[in-house]
Design a protein around this motif. Structure first.
Motif, PDB file in Angstrom:
ATOM      1  N   ILE A  82       0.851  -1.183   0.000  1.00 53.41           N
ATOM      2  CA  ILE A  82       0.000   0.000   0.000  1.00 53.41           C
ATOM      3  C   ILE A  82       0.889   1.237   0.000  1.00 53.41           C
ATOM      4  CG2 ILE A  82      -1.745   1.305   1.267  1.00 53.41           C
ATOM      5  CD1 ILE A  82      -2.714  -1.321   2.471  1.00 53.41           C
ATOM      6  N   ASP A  83       0.756   2.037  -1.049  1.00 56.14           N
ATOM      7  CA  ASP A  83       1.503   3.286  -1.175  1.00 56.14           C
ATOM      8  C   ASP A  83       0.536   4.424  -0.851  1.00 56.14           C
ATOM      9  OD1 ASP A  83       2.843   5.564  -1.953  1.00 56.14           O
ATOM     10  OD2 ASP A  83       3.681   4.685  -3.774  1.00 56.14           O
ATOM     11  N   LEU A  84       0.579   4.897   0.387  1.00 58.58           N
ATOM     12  CA  LEU A  84      -0.322   5.971   0.802  1.00 58.58           C
ATOM     13  C   LEU A  84       0.032   7.296   0.136  1.00 58.58           C
ATOM     14  CD1 LEU A  84      -0.625   5.155   4.629  1.00 58.58           C
ATOM     15  CD2 LEU A  84      -2.295   4.694   2.834  1.00 58.58           C
ATOM     16  N   THR A  85       1.309   7.495  -0.174  1.00 57.27           N
ATOM     17  CA  THR A  85       1.739   8.739  -0.820  1.00 57.27           C
ATOM     18  C   THR A  85       1.116   8.885  -2.204  1.00 57.27           C
ATOM     19  OG1 THR A  85       3.849   8.666   0.377  1.00 57.27           O
ATOM     20  CG2 THR A  85       3.735  10.072  -1.581  1.00 57.27           C
ATOM     21  N   ASN A  86       1.153   7.803  -2.985  1.00 54.80           N
ATOM     22  CA  ASN A  86       0.660   7.839  -4.367  1.00 54.80           C
ATOM     23  C   ASN A  86      -0.741   7.248  -4.525  1.00 54.80           C
ATOM     24  OD1 ASN A  86       3.063   8.975  -5.630  1.00 54.80           O
ATOM     25  ND2 ASN A  86       4.056   7.017  -5.179  1.00 54.80           N
ATOM     26  N   ASN A  87      -1.337   6.817  -3.396  1.00 55.91           N
ATOM     27  CA  ASN A  87      -2.670   6.211  -3.428  1.00 55.91           C
ATOM     28  C   ASN A  87      -2.721   5.035  -4.398  1.00 55.91           C
ATOM     29  OD1 ASN A  87      -5.361   5.935  -2.652  1.00 55.91           O
ATOM     30  ND2 ASN A  87      -6.103   7.274  -4.280  1.00 55.91           N
ATOM     31  N   LEU A  88      -1.774   4.105  -4.235  1.00 50.73           N
ATOM     32  CA  LEU A  88      -1.676   2.920  -5.089  1.00 50.73           C
ATOM     33  C   LEU A  88      -1.629   1.672  -4.222  1.00 50.73           C
ATOM     34  CD1 LEU A  88       1.000   4.128  -7.683  1.00 50.73           C
ATOM     35  CD2 LEU A  88      -1.419   3.685  -8.167  1.00 50.73           C
ATOM     36  N   GLU A  89      -2.024   0.560  -4.827  1.00 49.36           N
ATOM     37  CA  GLU A  89      -1.998  -0.708  -4.114  1.00 49.36           C
ATOM     38  C   GLU A  89      -1.742  -1.840  -5.095  1.00 49.36           C
ATOM     39  OE1 GLU A  89      -4.981  -3.396  -1.295  1.00 49.36           O
ATOM     40  OE2 GLU A  89      -5.452  -1.273  -1.691  1.00 49.36           O
ATOM     41  N   ARG A  90      -0.877  -2.790  -4.685  1.00 48.15           N
ATOM     42  CA  ARG A  90      -0.581  -3.966  -5.507  1.00 48.15           C
ATOM     43  C   ARG A  90      -0.400  -5.173  -4.605  1.00 48.15           C
ATOM     44  NH1 ARG A  90      -1.826  -3.542 -10.920  1.00 48.15           N
ATOM     45  NH2 ARG A  90      -0.933  -1.644 -11.816  1.00 48.15           N
ATOM     46  N   LEU A  91      -0.524  -6.356  -5.209  1.00 43.64           N
ATOM     47  CA  LEU A  91      -0.277  -7.613  -4.512  1.00 43.64           C
ATOM     48  C   LEU A  91       0.860  -8.338  -5.222  1.00 43.64           C
ATOM     49  CD1 LEU A  91      -1.635  -9.120  -2.081  1.00 43.64           C
ATOM     50  CD2 LEU A  91      -2.807 -10.520  -3.782  1.00 43.64           C
ATOM     51  N   ALA A 344       6.939   1.903 -10.752  1.00 40.44           N
ATOM     52  CA  ALA A 344       7.033   0.453 -10.619  1.00 40.44           C
ATOM     53  C   ALA A 344       5.670  -0.167 -10.333  1.00 40.44           C
ATOM     54  CB  ALA A 344       8.029   0.096  -9.516  1.00 40.44           C
ATOM     55  N   MET A 345       4.908   0.460  -9.459  1.00 45.31           N
ATOM     56  CA  MET A 345       3.605  -0.107  -9.099  1.00 45.31           C
ATOM     57  C   MET A 345       2.586   0.069 -10.224  1.00 45.31           C
ATOM     58  SD  MET A 345       3.330   0.800  -5.021  1.00 45.31           S
ATOM     59  CE  MET A 345       1.823  -0.153  -4.814  1.00 45.31           C
ATOM     60  N   GLN A 346       2.630   1.199 -10.898  1.00 47.24           N
ATOM     61  CA  GLN A 346       1.704   1.407 -12.011  1.00 47.24           C
ATOM     62  C   GLN A 346       1.953   0.435 -13.158  1.00 47.24           C
ATOM     63  OE1 GLN A 346       2.114   5.630 -12.904  1.00 47.24           O
ATOM     64  NE2 GLN A 346       0.190   6.106 -11.851  1.00 47.24           N
ATOM     65  N   SER A 347       3.213   0.016 -13.326  1.00 47.98           N
ATOM     66  CA  SER A 347       3.527  -0.923 -14.421  1.00 47.98           C
ATOM     67  C   SER A 347       2.892  -2.288 -14.177  1.00 47.98           C
ATOM     68  CB  SER A 347       5.038  -1.077 -14.552  1.00 47.98           C
ATOM     69  OG  SER A 347       5.578  -1.853 -13.475  1.00 47.98           O
ATOM     70  N   GLY A 348       2.648  -2.616 -12.912  1.00 40.66           N
ATOM     71  CA  GLY A 348       2.081  -3.938 -12.607  1.00 40.66           C
ATOM     72  C   GLY A 348       3.076  -5.074 -12.738  1.00 40.66           C
ATOM     73  N   LEU A 349       4.348  -4.735 -12.981  1.00 38.66           N
ATOM     74  CA  LEU A 349       5.371  -5.757 -13.186  1.00 38.66           C
ATOM     75  C   LEU A 349       5.501  -6.655 -11.961  1.00 38.66           C
ATOM     76  CD1 LEU A 349       7.601  -6.729 -15.160  1.00 38.66           C
ATOM     77  CD2 LEU A 349       9.176  -5.195 -13.976  1.00 38.66           C
ATOM     78  N   ARG A 350       5.408  -7.967 -12.159  1.00 42.25           N
ATOM     79  CA  ARG A 350       5.564  -9.011 -11.150  1.00 42.25           C
ATOM     80  C   ARG A 350       4.443  -9.002 -10.106  1.00 42.25           C
ATOM     81  NH1 ARG A 350      11.678  -9.407  -9.071  1.00 42.25           N
ATOM     82  NH2 ARG A 350      10.894 -11.440  -8.440  1.00 42.25           N
ATOM     83  N   SER A 351       3.391  -8.221 -10.341  1.00 41.39           N
ATOM     84  CA  SER A 351       2.271  -8.232  -9.403  1.00 41.39           C
ATOM     85  C   SER A 351       1.292  -9.341  -9.777  1.00 41.39           C
ATOM     86  CB  SER A 351       1.561  -6.884  -9.387  1.00 41.39           C
ATOM     87  OG  SER A 351       0.901  -6.648 -10.622  1.00 41.39           O
ATOM     88  N   ILE A 352       0.420  -9.679  -8.822  1.00 40.54           N
ATOM     89  CA  ILE A 352      -0.600 -10.688  -9.077  1.00 40.54           C
ATOM     90  C   ILE A 352      -1.963 -10.082  -8.771  1.00 40.54           C
ATOM     91  CG2 ILE A 352       0.895 -12.665  -8.633  1.00 40.54           C
ATOM     92  CD1 ILE A 352      -0.222 -12.854  -5.832  1.00 40.54           C
ATOM     93  N   LYS A 353      -3.007 -10.661  -9.347  1.00 40.26           N
ATOM     94  CA  LYS A 353      -4.362 -10.148  -9.108  1.00 40.26           C
ATOM     95  C   LYS A 353      -4.948 -10.825  -7.881  1.00 40.26           C
ATOM     96  CE  LYS A 353      -5.304  -9.023 -13.933  1.00 40.26           C
ATOM     97  NZ  LYS A 353      -6.216  -9.209 -15.079  1.00 40.26           N
TER      98      LYS A 353
END
Length: 353
Positions: A82-91, A344-353
């Protein structure tokens, strides 16, 4: 006269004692009551209690296997970022052993050879140089005692008293305060959560489920409205679905964050440092168990040929740890620079749904 006195019976000190206890006369000191499985006044280690892949690798390299009663539910196979600074979230997929840290330390102590002398409930006080070695003073159950030894090993963690006494003029790692609160868990979580927020800390925070409990921890700058920022973090996390239940306890400790390879310092004369006392801890994640086990293994290997020249051999071996710290610091900007982390988080690289 002991050959070696080890100050601190965490993973670094206990593992070193296990490896050298049949060759040398060893005394192991620790302020905790590690001789009692159910102590009345046990000071628990402020630690998330996760065995990361690097620590799992070291456990395997040492030929050890984790007893199942040390593990707690759930075992974790994902990191919710959870990136509170950029309001992003990935798994992201990652594998951790979720464990009871108190039981882990007791287990490592149980592996010590019978010949290792153990003095728990003992607070290291100071030492003095004497012919042939050192006199070590400590307080055991309110009574001051002393022993003589040829070598002292500092396995006493961040803000090591031994490091401070021998490391004058040596650059120290940056200091943070780790705060953890335990809560009665209001629901089921199946992942480790890593939280980034530059308004709270330039390091990170974490949420870890432990059986029916939940840990919220954060690494914060000392003397920078530390407690206020921790409370603000709790409020901000409510928008992400975290409703912390009844608070059970609060833990705190100083931790190191080595930003330069020169901050890894392994000692001088007849005094050696291992684990976090040496500055061996990940600057990107604050993971320290793998470094504790690795540095204590390297010191044990350096002692195989005797006490003469052991510190020079140890310095050569820890060059591998220095390289690892360098690579971790090169990796850090992708995690801790808000702009790079956003990309990095916006790219979705290596993240899972």
């Amino acid at each position: 006269m002991y050959d070696i006195v080890i100050v601190g019976a965490g993973p670094a000190g206990a593992n070193l004692g296990r490896l050298i206890g049949n060759k040398y006369k060893v005394l192991l000191l620790d302020k905790r009551d590690l001789a009692n499985e159910n102590p009345q006044n046990f000071t628990s280690k402020c630690c998330g209690g996760l065995l990361a892949p690097d620590a799992q690798k070291m456990i395997a390299q040492l030929g050890l296997g984790i007893p199942k009663d040390i593990l707690v539910d759930p075992q974790l196979f994902a990191v919710r970022t959870i990136d509170l600074t950029n309001n992003l979230e990935r798994l992201y997929q990652r594998f951790y052993y979720n464990m009871d840290r108190e039981k882990f330390d007791h287990w490592l102590v149980s592996l010590l050879p019978a010949g290792v002398d153990k003095k728990f409930n003992s607070l290291f006080k100071n030492y003095a140089k004497i012919p042939g070695g050192y006199e070590v003073r400590y307080v055991h159950k309110g009574e001051e005692k002393s022993v003589k030894t040829k070598v002292i090993v500092g396995a006493d963690g961040a803000l090591s008293r031994l490091r401070k006494s021998i490391g004058k003029g040596i650059d120290s790692p940056e200091e943070y305060i780790s705060i953890q609160q335990w809560f009665k868990s209001p629901g089921d979580l199946s992942y480790f959560t890593a939280i980034f927020d530059e308004e709270i800390s330039d390091f990170y925070a974490w949420i870890i489920p432990k059986d029916d409990n939940l840990i919220l921890g954060a690494a914060l700058r000392p003397r920078a409205n530390t407690r206020e920022k921790y409370e603000r973090l709790k409020i901000r996390l409510q928008d992400y679905g975290f409703n912390f239940g009844r608070q059970l306890k609060t833990e705190g400790a100083f931790i190191y964050r080595p930003r330069e390879v020169s901050q890894l310092y392994v000692g001088r004369d007849g005094i050696a440092l291992v684990g976090e006392a040496a500055g061996a801890i990940s600057p990107s994640s604050a993971e320290g168990i793998s470094y504790a086990l690795k540095s204590s293994l390297y010191l044990a290997q350096s002692l195989e040929d005797g006490l003469d020249g052991f510190l020079d051999r140890y310095m050569q071996k820890v060059k591998e740890i220095k390289l690892n710290l360098l690579l971790k610091n090169l990796k850090s900007p992708a995690m801790y620079n808000p702009f790079l982390r956003k990309l990095a988080m916006q790219s979705g690289l290596r993240s899972i749904k």
